[in-house]
Design a protein around this motif. Structure first.
Motif, PDB file in Angstrom:
ATOM      1  N   ARG A 189       0.826  -1.208   0.000  1.00 40.47           N
ATOM      2  CA  ARG A 189       0.000   0.000   0.000  1.00 40.47           C
ATOM      3  C   ARG A 189       0.861   1.260   0.000  1.00 40.47           C
ATOM      4  N   ALA A 190       2.014   1.146   0.662  1.00 35.64           N
ATOM      5  CA  ALA A 190       2.916   2.301   0.732  1.00 35.64           C
ATOM      6  C   ALA A 190       3.432   2.664  -0.652  1.00 35.64           C
ATOM      7  N   ILE A 191       3.357   1.736  -1.593  1.00 36.55           N
ATOM      8  CA  ILE A 191       3.787   2.037  -2.953  1.00 36.55           C
ATOM      9  C   ILE A 191       2.596   2.407  -3.817  1.00 36.55           C
ATOM     10  N   ASN A 204      -0.565   3.523  -3.114  1.00 33.38           N
ATOM     11  CA  ASN A 204      -1.344   4.734  -2.852  1.00 33.38           C
ATOM     12  C   ASN A 204      -0.682   5.997  -3.390  1.00 33.38           C
ATOM     13  N   PRO A 205       0.611   6.209  -3.126  1.00 35.11           N
ATOM     14  CA  PRO A 205       1.231   7.405  -3.692  1.00 35.11           C
ATOM     15  C   PRO A 205       1.214   7.396  -5.218  1.00 35.11           C
ATOM     16  N   ALA A 214      -2.101   8.431  -6.283  1.00 34.08           N
ATOM     17  CA  ALA A 214      -2.260   9.865  -6.017  1.00 34.08           C
ATOM     18  C   ALA A 214      -1.585  10.689  -7.109  1.00 34.08           C
ATOM     19  N   VAL A 215      -0.411  10.227  -7.573  1.00 33.17           N
ATOM     20  CA  VAL A 215       0.297  10.948  -8.639  1.00 33.17           C
ATOM     21  C   VAL A 215      -0.542  10.939  -9.916  1.00 33.17           C
ATOM     22  N   MET A 228       9.069  14.175  -4.453  1.00 32.81           N
ATOM     23  CA  MET A 228       8.970  12.791  -4.926  1.00 32.81           C
ATOM     24  C   MET A 228      10.248  12.029  -4.596  1.00 32.81           C
ATOM     25  N   SER A 287      10.418  10.959  -1.056  1.00 35.71           N
ATOM     26  CA  SER A 287       9.305  10.130  -0.596  1.00 35.71           C
ATOM     27  C   SER A 287       9.824   8.731  -0.288  1.00 35.71           C
ATOM     28  N   PRO A 288       9.280   8.077   0.750  1.00 39.42           N
ATOM     29  CA  PRO A 288       9.692   6.701   1.028  1.00 39.42           C
ATOM     30  C   PRO A 288       9.319   5.757  -0.125  1.00 39.42           C
ATOM     31  N   THR A 289       8.350   6.163  -0.929  1.00 42.15           N
ATOM     32  CA  THR A 289       7.963   5.344  -2.080  1.00 42.15           C
ATOM     33  C   THR A 289       9.069   5.412  -3.135  1.00 42.15           C
ATOM     34  N   MET A 325       8.846   3.725  -9.041  1.00 44.44           N
ATOM     35  CA  MET A 325       7.417   3.474  -9.126  1.00 44.44           C
ATOM     36  C   MET A 325       6.645   4.767  -9.368  1.00 44.44           C
ATOM     37  N   LEU A 326       7.105   5.843  -8.756  1.00 44.14           N
ATOM     38  CA  LEU A 326       6.429   7.127  -8.979  1.00 44.14           C
ATOM     39  C   LEU A 326       6.557   7.542 -10.443  1.00 44.14           C
TER      40      LEU A 326
END
Lengths: 258, 225
Positions: free
Chosen positions: B2-4, B6-7, B10-11, B87, B90-92, B96-97
């Motif tokens: 989810r930590a990956i 969801n962001p 959102a992007v 970005m 971000s911990p993500t 992936m972003l």
């Protein structure tokens, strides 16, 4: 060819770690030591900008980073957020060394840089919503990403209220004044105000702020620190807040700690 | 996970919302696309056979030229605003972003062109009985173009004449897309077997899917230093 090599050496730290990042326990042997810097050196444009820097910041303390323009305040803050590679030395935030897993380290800090990170074409709420997601501040599982979960919306509203820009919530970012955009950037701090283990790195926060906003920011930082949070704040001249420590950059190569 | 996820969602949502609020980018690409497709038949004359023969090439070139200026702007604005910086910290994973950014760009830049393509197909006298396959080609090839464009835009980030450099980087890399895409649509027209072209285009997409997000992320990290 040089481009290829530089790209290879600059591959994201997470390149080989695509799996879900593990949450590093914030409770460790050095829980009350927020930031530990050991013999740090950073080079810019060929020369050493900062060298031989040693520092320890405990929970609840504020460090004021003072220096003339170009003395390396921003560089140091960005280096602590791993945006700039270190020339030498090491640092740890909450005992998590800078060589640790990218996600683990990033969960220990929060950076408000020079640029306000407002998405030009979005309104204030949507922009903060994106920032909250990037900071991995998430509510319970959400089904429709379009809708902002109530929990997050409440958090965003509280943050905006704390900076005095709640009436602007639906306003387009591009229609905000410079000061209002700065307030919006600082509202990010409030989003994570309940995560007191996160070290706040704030770059010249008092620029472009009026007296009201400066007072609000002081209140926010003071209350954060009273709960055990710590902050590194850069600026020049004096700060409306009494810091626990002041580091003056640029006077001597290593900076002076007082 | 989810930590990956969801962001990334959102992007994508933020990009879509921004482009819906200011549809200028979508519309300018679309109008470019339609303009090319109407001007060429006017210039060439109304020889249906001739038009149908060059139609696949025309559609692909129109897609490329209509999307290129927008690719160039993919990161410049958020780099200036400092969103890219957020970005990066971000911990993500940035990789992936960037994948999310690519998906969003496909939805915003390529999808409207794919949806407009049937109209242009009719103007060029293309056989529309295998329209779905043609749209498939455009959609997959378009994803390739976006991924190449993202790499190029990230590599030239911060340089002043970024538009020129993007074009120089994108041009050679997008040749295979053009070749397989045109061959595929031509094969569709003549009723020949197009599975081979589709597979090659698909293989190219998969290679870029692995290559493009990390290279984009690395180039951005490099430019933000």
């Amino acid at each position: 060819m040089m481009l290829v090599t530089s790209i290879l050496t600059h591959l994201p730290h997470d390149f080989w770690q695509m799996t879900s990042p593990s949450i590093h326990p914030s409770i460790g042997p050095s829980i009350d030591l927020r930031l530990a810097i050991n013999d740090l050196a950073i080079s810019r444009e060929g020369g050493l900008l900062i060298q031989g820097l040693n520092l320890e910041l405990k929970a609840g303390q504020v460090l004021f980073l003072r220096g003339a323009n170009g003395s390396g305040k921003t560089t140091l803050l960005r280096a602590l957020a791993k945006l700039i590679p270190l020339h030498h030395g090491q640092y740890a935030i909450n005992g998590v060394p800078h060589t640790a897993d990218h996600a683990a380290l990033m969960r220990q800090l929060l950076l408000v840089g020079h640029r306000n990170a407002g998405v030009e074409h979005l309104n204030v709420i949507s922009s903060l919503r994106l920032m909250a997601s990037l900071m991995n501040i998430e509510a319970s599982p959400e089904k429709i990403p379009e809708k902002i979960p109530e929990q997050i919306r409440k958090k965003i509203m509280t943050s905006l209220d704390a900076l005095g820009i709640k009436p602007l919530a639906e306003r387009q970012i591009s229609h905000l004044s410079a000061g209002q955009q700065r307030r919006l950037a600082l509202a990010r701090l409030m989003l994570a105000a309940d995560m007191t283990h996160r070290l706040w790195l704030i770059d010249e926060p008092f620029n472009a702020l009026d007296d009201d906003a400066a007072r609000r920011l002081c209140d926010i930082i003071t209350s954060y620190c009273s709960q055990g949070g710590s902050a590194v704040i850069s600026g020049h001249g004096t700060m409306p807040l009494t810091p626990d420590m002041t580091l003056t950059l640029g006077t001597s190569p290593s900076g002076e700690l007082s | 996970m989810r930590a990956i996820l969801n962001p990334c969602l959102a992007v994508i949502m933020a990009d879509i919302r921004a482009s819906l609020r200011y549809p200028g980018d979508i519309l300018s690409g679309l109008s470019y696309f339609i303009m090319m497709a109407t001007l060429i038949p006017l210039g060439l004359g109304a020889d249906q056979g001739e038009l149908a023969r060059i139609a696949p090439v025309m559609i692909w070139i129109a897609v490329m030229l209509a999307s290129l200026p927008q690719m160039d702007r993919l990161f410049s604005r958020i780099a200036k605003d400092g969103v890219l910086e957020q970005m990066l910290i971000s911990p993500t994973p940035m990789t992936m972003l960037m994948l999310a950014k690519i998906i969003a760009a496909w939805l915003i830049i390529i999808l409207p062109l794919v949806l407009a393509a049937p109209v242009i197909g009719i103007m060029f006298g293309l056989a529309l009985d295998r329209l779905a396959m043609m749209l498939c080609f455009l959609a997959i090839g378009g994803l390739c173009l976006v991924m190449i464009g993202a790499m190029a835009a990230a590599l030239v980030l911060g340089s002043r004449q970024s538009g020129v450099f993007t074009a120089i980087i994108v041009l050679p890399l997008s040749m295979p897309v053009l070749i397989f895409g045109v061959a595929g649509i031509s094969a569709l027209q003549s009723g020949a077997d197009m599975a081979g072209h589709m597979m090659l285009l698909g293989a190219l997409t998969l290679i870029l899917l692995v290559l493009s997000p990390p290279v984009t992320a690395a180039a951005i990290r490099f430019s933000e230093e």
